[in-house]
Write an enzyme that holds these catalytic residues in place. Structure first.
Site, mmCIF file in Angstrom:
data_model
loop_
_atom_site.group_PDB
_atom_site.id
_atom_site.type_symbol
_atom_site.label_atom_id
_atom_site.label_comp_id
_atom_site.label_asym_id
_atom_site.label_seq_id
_atom_site.Cartn_x
_atom_site.Cartn_y
_atom_site.Cartn_z
ATOM 1 N N ALA A 1 46.557 -33.599 -0.202
ATOM 2 C CA ALA A 1 45.917 -32.720 -1.183
ATOM 3 C C ALA A 1 45.082 -33.438 -2.241
ATOM 4 C CB ALA A 1 46.975 -31.857 -1.860
ATOM 5 N N ARG B 1 50.083 -39.171 -5.135
ATOM 6 C CA ARG B 1 49.104 -38.306 -4.461
ATOM 7 C C ARG B 1 48.604 -37.168 -5.361
ATOM 8 N NH1 ARG B 1 54.169 -37.408 -1.574
ATOM 9 N NH2 ARG B 1 55.040 -35.360 -2.046
ATOM 10 N N ASP B 2 47.776 -36.327 -4.774
ATOM 11 C CA ASP B 2 47.345 -35.047 -5.331
ATOM 12 C C ASP B 2 46.469 -35.173 -6.589
ATOM 13 O OD1 ASP B 2 48.967 -34.199 -3.271
ATOM 14 O OD2 ASP B 2 50.535 -33.356 -4.543
ATOM 15 N N TRP C 1 48.161 -24.797 4.485
ATOM 16 C CA TRP C 1 49.110 -24.790 3.374
ATOM 17 C C TRP C 1 48.355 -25.086 2.081
ATOM 18 C CZ3 TRP C 1 48.927 -28.087 7.371
ATOM 19 C CH2 TRP C 1 49.044 -29.456 7.187
ATOM 20 N N ASP C 2 48.503 -26.253 1.443
ATOM 21 C CA ASP C 2 47.905 -26.429 0.108
ATOM 22 C C ASP C 2 46.464 -25.920 0.048
ATOM 23 O OD1 ASP C 2 50.276 -27.746 -0.123
ATOM 24 O OD2 ASP C 2 49.447 -29.609 -0.884
ATOM 25 N N GLU D 1 54.647 -32.214 -7.928
ATOM 26 C CA GLU D 1 53.480 -32.293 -7.051
ATOM 27 C C GLU D 1 52.301 -31.494 -7.604
ATOM 28 O OE1 GLU D 1 54.893 -32.877 -2.763
ATOM 29 O OE2 GLU D 1 55.633 -30.890 -3.258
HETATM 30 C C1 FRU Z 1 52.506 -30.034 -1.380
HETATM 31 C C2 FRU Z 1 52.343 -31.360 -0.685
HETATM 32 C C3 FRU Z 1 51.399 -32.253 -1.435
HETATM 33 C C4 FRU Z 1 50.874 -33.162 -0.371
HETATM 34 C C5 FRU Z 1 50.855 -32.257 0.852
HETATM 35 C C6 FRU Z 1 51.223 -32.910 2.142
HETATM 36 O O1 FRU Z 1 52.735 -28.965 -0.520
HETATM 37 O O2 FRU Z 1 53.591 -31.973 -0.501
HETATM 38 O O3 FRU Z 1 52.006 -32.937 -2.495
HETATM 39 O O4 FRU Z 1 49.625 -33.665 -0.709
HETATM 40 O O5 FRU Z 1 51.746 -31.199 0.600
HETATM 41 O O6 FRU Z 1 51.147 -32.039 3.211
#
Ligand code: FRU
Length: 424
Positions: free
Chosen positions: A139, A209-210, A52-53, A294
């Site tokens: 992420a 996060r992130d 995903w990310d 996010e």
């Molecule tokens: C975005 C997210 C991020 C997080 C990750 C967790 O898709 O929610 O904010 O770091 O996915 O899986």
């Protein structure tokens, strides 16, 4: 709960507000801000893992960077379990939806490489098992530091807690591929403080996060964006005049929107290496509007600061709504004030006929927007879906002043380099 002025004082800056009035301007299906339909016949990057990310390798100025002609991306990744009894339903079929929905709890950082900026080959896990101090590797951003190939990976170490961390390693290339070496010592940088940024003790649904570090093109200093929620006990936030904005008669009722308290956080480095950080008040708050902003990131263009962040339909507050996708804000200087792009903030949302087709968009400085495929309907009513866990088609947007326009679509996971670094 205090207002922004009471809470953050007059210095060093006042957070900009994404107001309920701004969010009332969000409209799904405007073709200039809607991602083209993703076909249910999409190819998958891997049958072994979900991704995903996606985090393209870049330099501190934001340029997407290849090394010795190899493009590199990092992805949040989790094994697919088609044969695990835990994910076999009562009819003996693989319940891919449940497997996919559980992925966050076992997210690990992997890397991929490519000669063409697409058709990615799996490199492997960035950190060996046991290196990262928590269960989840969430992420962040990989930064190429120099021509020696040193890479700082900033990411989020989650469960227990949520800590912004970094780990240093090196990218090594051969004629045949790329490997990541090192990445053995994870350094904790900071956590939510409960004064500016909400802690887990204040709200079990908090987000922190992130990390997205960058060098400010104007003052040359090292900063970092991150996702947060505004500090304070859950339910104590006030959705007042400022948060509501200029709404028409009949739109004053804010319902239970005090529970939605997203913000885009910022920290400044006290040193050149980015080992010592000081959190500053948020750049942008969305109290009463949305609970998640996010993966915040910047594009610096035409002397302006274009701030992008991803958000969901389900995280909107009572009385406001918008599609899953990427939202944007623009300012003339780093600390704002920020104005929502396109009036509303919406830059690229999913079409209402396929509301979960993509997510986790990253707008690159060349206007290309990468994202992953979440789920795409396979029948008319949208009751059957196909789970993605793979790269979505790349979309190009044009950024013009305070407006953005979708202008083109490219291949799945197309992330071309903006510059190439020859390693020494
Ligand atoms: C975005 C997210 C991020 C997080 C990750 C967790 O898709 O929610 O904010 O770091 O996915 O899986």
């Amino acid at each position: 709960m205090k207002s922004n002025t009471e809470k953050f004082g007059k210095t060093p800056h006042q957070p900009s507000l994404w107001t309920r009035a701004d969010a009332l301007k969000v409209h799904a299906d405007d073709p200039t801000t809607t991602q083209p339909l993703v076909s249910a016949n999409f190819p998958v990057l891997s049958n072994e893992v979900f991704i995903w990310d996606t985090m393209p390798l870049r330099d501190m100025d934001g340029n997407i960077t290849s090394v010795d002609g190899w493009s590199v991306i990092f992805t949040l990744t989790a094994d697919r379990h088609p044969n695990d009894p835990q994910y076999i339903d009562e009819n003996g079929n693989y319940d891919i939806t449940r497997d996919w929905n559980d992925r966050h709890g076992r997210a690990k950082m992997y890397y991929w490489f490519s000669r063409t900026g697409k058709d990615w080959k799996l490199g492997g896990r960035v950190m060996a098992e046991g290196v990262s101090p928590t269960v989840r590797e969430w992420a962040g951003t990989p930064i190429l530091l120099n021509e020696q190939g040193e890479v700082d990976l900033y990411y989020t170490a989650v469960t227990p807690g949520a800590t912004i961390v970094k780990v240093r390693g090196r990218v090594v290339t051969t004629e045949h591929g790329v490997s990541m070496v090192g990445f053995e010592k994870v350094k904790p940088l900071f956590e939510a403080d409960g004064k500016m940024y909400q802690t887990e003790a204040q709200n079990p649904f908090w987000g922190f996060r992130d990390p997205w570090p960058f060098r400010d093109p104007n003052d040359g200093k090292l900063y970092m964006l991150f996702e947060g929620n505004v500090a304070g006990e859950r339910g104590s936030h006030k959705v007042g005049k400022a948060e509501i904005g200029d709404v028409p008669p009949g739109y004053e009722d804010v319902g239970n929107s005090r529970f939605q308290t997203a913000c885009v956080g910022i920290a400044v480095a006290r040193d050149e290496d980015g080992d010592d950080w000081e959190m500053l008040p948020p750049l942008l708050t969305a109290v009463g509007v949305n609970d998640q902003t996010e993966r915040p990131h910047f594009v610096f263009q035409d002397g302006k600061y274009y701030l992008f962040t991803i958000s969901h339909t389900f995280t909107y507050a009572d009385g406001v709504i918008g599609p899953d996708g990427v939202y944007g804000f623009v300012a003339d200087s780093l600390f704002g004030p920020y104005v929502p792009l396109n009036g509303s903030g919406l830059v690229l949302g999913n079409p209402s006929s396929q509301p979960f087709q993509t997510y986790s968009h990253c707008v690159m400085p060349n206007g290309l927007v990468t994202s992953f495929i979440d789920s795409v309907p396979t029948d008319e009513n949208g009751t059957q879906t196909r789970i993605g866990g793979t790269e979505a088609p790349t979309v190009e947007i044009k950024i013009k002043g305070q407006q953005t326009f979708v202008v083109a679509e490219y291949d799945y996971g197309y992330i071309p380099p903006m510059l190439d670094v020859t390693l020494k």
